[in-house]
Scaffold this motif. Structure first.
Motif, PDB file in Angstrom:
ATOM      1  N   ARG A 140       0.838  -1.194   0.000  1.00  0.00           N
ATOM      2  CA  ARG A 140       0.000   0.000   0.000  1.00  0.00           C
ATOM      3  C   ARG A 140       0.878   1.252   0.000  1.00  0.00           C
ATOM      4  O   ARG A 140       2.009   1.231   0.461  1.00  0.00           O
ATOM      5  CB  ARG A 140      -0.908   0.022   1.229  1.00  0.00           C
ATOM      6  N   PRO A 141       0.348   2.366  -0.493  1.00  0.00           N
ATOM      7  CA  PRO A 141       1.149   3.598  -0.514  1.00  0.00           C
ATOM      8  C   PRO A 141       1.413   4.117   0.887  1.00  0.00           C
ATOM      9  O   PRO A 141       0.595   3.944   1.799  1.00  0.00           O
ATOM     10  CB  PRO A 141       0.261   4.568  -1.309  1.00  0.00           C
ATOM     11  N   ALA A 142       2.558   4.731   1.065  1.00  0.00           N
ATOM     12  CA  ALA A 142       2.918   5.287   2.359  1.00  0.00           C
ATOM     13  C   ALA A 142       2.208   6.616   2.573  1.00  0.00           C
ATOM     14  O   ALA A 142       1.913   7.345   1.627  1.00  0.00           O
ATOM     15  CB  ALA A 142       4.432   5.492   2.432  1.00  0.00           C
ATOM     16  N   GLY A 143       1.922   6.916   3.830  1.00  0.00           N
ATOM     17  CA  GLY A 143       1.410   8.227   4.188  1.00  0.00           C
ATOM     18  C   GLY A 143      -0.053   8.304   4.477  1.00  0.00           C
ATOM     19  O   GLY A 143      -0.517   9.249   5.124  1.00  0.00           O
ATOM     20  N   VAL A 144      -0.856   7.327   4.008  1.00  0.00           N
ATOM     21  CA  VAL A 144      -2.295   7.367   4.237  1.00  0.00           C
ATOM     22  C   VAL A 144      -2.839   5.940   4.262  1.00  0.00           C
ATOM     23  O   VAL A 144      -2.312   5.049   3.587  1.00  0.00           O
ATOM     24  CB  VAL A 144      -3.019   8.199   3.149  1.00  0.00           C
TER      25      VAL A 144
END
Length: 311
Positions: free
Chosen positions: A24-28
């Motif tokens: 999954r993308p980092a940050g959210v």
């Protein structure tokens, strides 16, 4: 999902860093409360901790208790709770509610959005209850963000991140402005807000160095009376009380989640000695530092001591 870890040696509060799920993308991250129950460490979530990222939580049905900086909130259907990095919090029983949770790091949003939404404003209300069109638009923003987060593939990763960033910006701006302050026709509220915001930032930076309104007024270029009027208008209390409550909150954090002696806490918070600190704390919190520590760690619980001394 987030992972609990103990901070380094000598730390007072259990820090929780953001950890993106695999692939999954980092940050959210966006999830349902059902997913949170399945994936999280329930005992860790029920224990007071200090996340380094934002929580935007909304309840669709049932009710949930959530404690933020020693104040217990009951969240029911339609409510939104926003807790910010650095605030001490813990979840209540997660089985009594269904809803959704958005976790994000401050740096994930673009600077303009972060400024417009005042995302580090942990003095603001933790819980909001939108109605009518505001509720529908906020719900629509969350639905779009949740849907995009669940889509893997179809877009290059950087483009996918940009879409998530923009959709999160819409949601954050919606939630941030659910309870926008009224502005007087003569602009006096705007002027008071500017003075208050500058004062609040200075207090957050320097409360351990000074508890004197005159020191802040001199540094900011205002008269002490101007700061007091601005703080009274924005926060409902005078400038001196505002400073003192911030000091008490930090003292509570250190007492509840660390083993520092009263003398060490007194030194960290700028008191001459433990005796002066104890008198100050008892006057504002209604109990001694040691009694507070024993109560918050025992059967009395955090909520019993929630009301005293918070900003």
């Amino acid at each position: 999902m987030v992972k609990m870890r103990q901070a380094g040696a000598g730390a007072d509060i259990r820090e929780v860093p953001f950890a993106a799920p695999a692939g999954r993308p980092a940050g959210v991250e966006v999830m349902t409360l059902a997913e949170l129950r399945d994936r999280a460490d329930a005992c860790g979530l029920a224990t007071p901790h200090r996340p380094g990222f934002h929580h935007l939580l909304t309840v669709d049905s049932g009710r949930l208790t959530h404690t933020v900086d020693f104040r217990e909130h009951t969240i029911t259907a339609g409510d939104w709770l926003w807790s910010r990095p650095g605030q001490v919090q813990h979840f209540g029983d997660l089985t009594g509610a269904e809803g959704r949770l958005v976790l994000f790091e401050s740096g994930f949003l673009d600077p303009a959005t972060a400024t417009a939404a005042r995302i580090e404003d942990w003095y603001g209300p933790a819980v909001r209850h939108p109605e009518g069109a505001a509720a529908r638009r906020t719900e629509d923003a969350l639905r779009q963000l949740h849907g995009e987060f669940g889509v893997l593939g179809g877009l290059p990763l950087e483009t996918h991140l940009d879409v998530l960033r923009h959709l999160l910006a819409v949601l954050v701006l919606r939630v941030a402005h659910l309870e926008a302050p009224a502005h007087a026709a003569d602009g006096s509220v705007c002027e008071a807000s500017e003075a208050y915001l500058r004062f609040r930032e200075a207090v957050e930076r320097d409360f351990a160095r000074s508890r004197r309104v005159a020191d802040y007024a001199r540094a900011l270029g205002y008269a002490p009376r101007t700061l007091s009027r601005a703080t009274e208008a924005a926060a409902g209390i005078g400038a001196k009380e505002f400073i003192d409550r911030r000091v008490v909150l930090e003292a509570k954090r250190l007492l509840a989640h660390g083993d520092r002696s009263a003398a060490r806490i007194a030194d960290r918070l700028g008191f001459a000695d433990a005796t002066n600190f104890t008198k100050f704390f008892q006057r504002h919190a209604g109990t001694t530092p040691i009694a507070f520590r024993e109560a918050v760690r025992g059967s009395t619980g955090v909520a019993a001591l929630a009301g005293a001394g918070r900003p």
